[in-house]
Scaffold this motif. Structure first.
Motif, PDB file in Angstrom:
ATOM      1  N   GLU A  50       0.816  -1.212   0.000  1.00  0.00           N
ATOM      2  CA  GLU A  50       0.000   0.000   0.000  1.00  0.00           C
ATOM      3  C   GLU A  50       0.854   1.268   0.000  1.00  0.00           C
ATOM      4  OE1 GLU A  50      -2.523  -3.349   1.041  1.00  0.00           O
ATOM      5  OE2 GLU A  50      -0.537  -2.707   1.672  1.00  0.00           O
ATOM      6  N   PRO A  51       1.882   1.381   0.860  1.00  0.00           N
ATOM      7  CA  PRO A  51       2.721   2.583   0.768  1.00  0.00           C
ATOM      8  C   PRO A  51       3.492   2.671  -0.547  1.00  0.00           C
ATOM      9  CG  PRO A  51       3.612   1.037   2.376  1.00  0.00           C
ATOM     10  CD  PRO A  51       2.240   0.565   2.032  1.00  0.00           C
ATOM     11  N   ALA A  52       3.881   1.524  -1.096  1.00  0.00           N
ATOM     12  CA  ALA A  52       4.571   1.544  -2.392  1.00  0.00           C
ATOM     13  C   ALA A  52       3.653   2.093  -3.473  1.00  0.00           C
ATOM     14  CB  ALA A  52       5.050   0.140  -2.745  1.00  0.00           C
ATOM     15  N   ARG A  53       2.378   1.685  -3.443  1.00  0.00           N
ATOM     16  CA  ARG A  53       1.416   2.220  -4.414  1.00  0.00           C
ATOM     17  C   ARG A  53       1.214   3.713  -4.208  1.00  0.00           C
ATOM     18  NH1 ARG A  53      -3.705  -1.059  -3.218  1.00  0.00           N
ATOM     19  NH2 ARG A  53      -4.639   0.556  -4.551  1.00  0.00           N
ATOM     20  N   ALA A 248      11.079   6.503  10.406  1.00  0.00           N
ATOM     21  CA  ALA A 248      12.523   6.413  10.187  1.00  0.00           C
ATOM     22  C   ALA A 248      13.058   5.222  10.961  1.00  0.00           C
ATOM     23  CB  ALA A 248      13.222   7.694  10.637  1.00  0.00           C
ATOM     24  N   GLY A 249      14.056   4.563  10.402  1.00  0.00           N
ATOM     25  CA  GLY A 249      14.665   3.428  11.077  1.00  0.00           C
ATOM     26  C   GLY A 249      15.253   2.445  10.083  1.00  0.00           C
ATOM     27  N   ASP A 250      16.580   2.334  10.055  1.00  0.00           N
ATOM     28  CA  ASP A 250      17.234   1.463   9.092  1.00  0.00           C
ATOM     29  C   ASP A 250      18.566   0.980   9.658  1.00  0.00           C
ATOM     30  OD1 ASP A 250      17.830   0.080   6.764  1.00  0.00           O
ATOM     31  OD2 ASP A 250      18.679   1.842   5.766  1.00  0.00           O
ATOM     32  N   PRO A 251      18.692  -0.325   9.903  1.00  0.00           N
ATOM     33  CA  PRO A 251      17.629  -1.329   9.882  1.00  0.00           C
ATOM     34  C   PRO A 251      16.895  -1.374  11.224  1.00  0.00           C
ATOM     35  CG  PRO A 251      19.709  -2.394  10.299  1.00  0.00           C
ATOM     36  CD  PRO A 251      20.016  -0.921  10.151  1.00  0.00           C
ATOM     37  N   ALA A 252      15.626  -1.647  11.164  1.00  0.00           N
ATOM     38  CA  ALA A 252      14.819  -1.770  12.370  1.00  0.00           C
ATOM     39  C   ALA A 252      13.712  -2.782  12.100  1.00  0.00           C
ATOM     40  CB  ALA A 252      14.234  -0.423  12.777  1.00  0.00           C
ATOM     41  N   TYR A 253      13.133  -3.294  13.159  1.00  0.00           N
ATOM     42  CA  TYR A 253      12.073  -4.289  13.005  1.00  0.00           C
ATOM     43  C   TYR A 253      11.244  -4.364  14.275  1.00  0.00           C
ATOM     44  CZ  TYR A 253      15.041  -7.423  15.810  1.00  0.00           C
ATOM     45  OH  TYR A 253      15.799  -7.973  16.820  1.00  0.00           O
ATOM     46  N   SER A 254      10.111  -5.028  14.170  1.00  0.00           N
ATOM     47  CA  SER A 254       9.268  -5.304  15.329  1.00  0.00           C
ATOM     48  C   SER A 254       9.056  -6.803  15.437  1.00  0.00           C
ATOM     49  CB  SER A 254       7.909  -4.605  15.199  1.00  0.00           C
ATOM     50  OG  SER A 254       8.046  -3.202  15.182  1.00  0.00           O
ATOM     51  N   MET A 255       8.885  -7.270  16.661  1.00  0.00           N
ATOM     52  CA  MET A 255       8.461  -8.635  16.912  1.00  0.00           C
ATOM     53  C   MET A 255       7.020  -8.576  17.399  1.00  0.00           C
ATOM     54  SD  MET A 255      10.999 -10.642  16.145  1.00  0.00           S
ATOM     55  CE  MET A 255      10.343 -12.165  16.843  1.00  0.00           C
ATOM     56  N   GLU A 258       5.863 -13.218  18.334  1.00  0.00           N
ATOM     57  CA  GLU A 258       6.972 -14.074  17.894  1.00  0.00           C
ATOM     58  C   GLU A 258       7.232 -14.011  16.393  1.00  0.00           C
ATOM     59  OE1 GLU A 258       8.596 -15.058  20.386  1.00  0.00           O
ATOM     60  OE2 GLU A 258       6.996 -14.699  21.835  1.00  0.00           O
ATOM     61  N   GLN A 259       6.535 -13.138  15.658  1.00  0.00           N
ATOM     62  CA  GLN A 259       6.790 -12.980  14.230  1.00  0.00           C
ATOM     63  C   GLN A 259       7.613 -11.714  14.003  1.00  0.00           C
ATOM     64  OE1 GLN A 259       3.285 -12.654  11.798  1.00  0.00           O
ATOM     65  NE2 GLN A 259       4.432 -12.210   9.933  1.00  0.00           N
ATOM     66  N   LYS A 260       8.693 -11.852  13.244  1.00  0.00           N
ATOM     67  CA  LYS A 260       9.543 -10.700  12.942  1.00  0.00           C
ATOM     68  C   LYS A 260       8.952  -9.910  11.783  1.00  0.00           C
ATOM     69  CE  LYS A 260      14.284  -9.277  11.880  1.00  0.00           C
ATOM     70  NZ  LYS A 260      15.651  -9.697  11.484  1.00  0.00           N
ATOM     71  N   CYS A 261       8.769  -8.618  11.982  1.00  0.00           N
ATOM     72  CA  CYS A 261       8.233  -7.725  10.950  1.00  0.00           C
ATOM     73  C   CYS A 261       9.290  -6.682  10.627  1.00  0.00           C
ATOM     74  CB  CYS A 261       6.947  -7.060  11.430  1.00  0.00           C
ATOM     75  SG  CYS A 261       5.620  -8.206  11.851  1.00  0.00           S
ATOM     76  N   ASP A 262       9.984  -6.857   9.506  1.00  0.00           N
ATOM     77  CA  ASP A 262      11.029  -5.911   9.114  1.00  0.00           C
ATOM     78  C   ASP A 262      10.407  -4.594   8.661  1.00  0.00           C
ATOM     79  OD1 ASP A 262      13.434  -7.491   9.497  1.00  0.00           O
ATOM     80  OD2 ASP A 262      12.743  -8.700   7.816  1.00  0.00           O
ATOM     81  N   TRP A 263      10.971  -3.501   9.133  1.00  0.00           N
ATOM     82  CA  TRP A 263      10.476  -2.188   8.749  1.00  0.00           C
ATOM     83  C   TRP A 263      10.928  -1.848   7.331  1.00  0.00           C
ATOM     84  CZ3 TRP A 263      11.100   1.839  13.281  1.00  0.00           C
ATOM     85  CH2 TRP A 263      10.424   1.364  14.406  1.00  0.00           C
ATOM     86  N   SER A 264      10.104  -1.111   6.643  1.00  0.00           N
ATOM     87  CA  SER A 264      10.469  -0.516   5.367  1.00  0.00           C
ATOM     88  C   SER A 264       9.839   0.876   5.329  1.00  0.00           C
ATOM     89  CB  SER A 264       9.980  -1.379   4.197  1.00  0.00           C
ATOM     90  OG  SER A 264       8.580  -1.536   4.231  1.00  0.00           O
TER      91      SER A 264
END
Length: 309
Positions: A50-53, A248-255, A258-264
């Protein structure tokens, strides 16, 4: 010997001999079958398409982060009570932002535009936040190609088929938080030390009408959370659902559970109610993320349930 029926297996009971329409509309359940409805859980999700679109800037309009099919919801929804959307406004074009909700919280991802809300006007730029009252005529006209992120409580009003109050009875008013003021206020926060009872350095947005509750609307909260370089927010949970915009955040992620969600860039993360989650900044610069929660409900009901693991 008779065998009693299990209450949980009984169908809905209708009135025997209704005398009028009002009686005919009555229905009866019992303590066995009234509370055994199994609703699909709120999915943990990170929206990246969605953000890419939106950033492709193809046409003026809205792009919803919609999970209604997974939640068996009859109307667009990101969580049961909130809808996140991206908005694109091409240069020289106009987008009607008059929405059926109590309020919507907006962030300017890119561009420059003019905003008209009833009789008020504002000039919007990158990094601004603004609060739109629902039911009030409003529109954005872009001076240059512009992209916005917004979260409203549209599903809440759809659920109980209500409409927003306007005028002096409205729950919220139009509020503009310019990027420069946000930056200054965040610096003020960073001038103080976080203690063990706080979840890091975050700026909490409120408004004149909701100052006593410290929320931005009666039911929704907004915070600009940060993570210093090479740091993390430890695992925690709360009963409110959360919708997060990666600023902002590179590299960053959320858990999340127990599922890793990489930020973009400009991704939208959904944290389900009561899900264990944490945020991690592995980069050398400060991570920033906007979080909208339906926390106002839970604060008011005394059921927020925030705790660290």
């Amino acid at each position: 010997m008779s065998t009693a029926n299990d209450m949980a297996e009984m169908p809905v009971q209708l009135p025997r001999s209704p005398a009028n329409g009002a009686e005919a509309r009555s229905r009866y359940f019992n303590s066995g079958n009234a509370f055994n409805i199994k609703l699909p859980p709120v999915p943990g999700q990170i929206f990246t398409d969605e953000p890419a679109r939106a950033m492709a800037m193809e046409k003026t309009g809205f792009i919803n982060c919609d999970q209604s099919d997974k939640m068996q919801c009859a109307f667009p929804a990101t969580t049961p009570l909130m809808l996140a959307r991206y908005a694109v406004v091409k240069a020289g074009e106009r987008l009607d932002t008059t929405l059926v909700n109590t309020a919507s919280i907006w962030y300017v991802i890119r561009g420059r535009a003019g905003l008209v809300v009833g009789d008020e006007k504002a000039v919007l730029g990158k990094g601004d936040v603004f609060l739109l009252p629902g039911g009030v005529t409003s529109a954005i006209t872009a001076d240059e190609d512009s992209v916005f992120w917004a979260v409203g409580n549209d599903p809440q009003l759809k659920f109980d088929t209500s409409v927003p109050a306007t005028g002096k009875d409205a729950a919220v008013e139009f509020v503009h938080y310019p990027a420069g003021e946000i930056s200054y206020q965040l610096d003020v926060v960073y001038g103080s030390n976080a203690n063990a009872n706080t979840s890091g350095h975050a700026l909490i947005f409120s408004a004149e009408k909701t100052q006593a509750a410290r929320n931005i609307t009666p039911t929704m909260t907004l915070s600009l959370n940060t993570l210093k370089p090479r740091s993390e927010q430890p695992p925690h949970k709360h009963n409110s659902a959360a919708i997060t915009l990666v600023v902002a955040g590179d590299p960053a992620y959320s858990m999340v559970a127990e599922q890793k969600c990489d930020w973009s860039p400009w991704a939208t993360l959904v944290t389900p109610p009561a899900a264990k989650h944490s945020h991690h900044n592995d980069g050398n610069s400060r991570a920033e993320f906007l979080i909208v929660q339906d926390g106002g409900f839970y604060y008011h009901a005394r059921t927020m349930g925030f705790e660290f693991y």
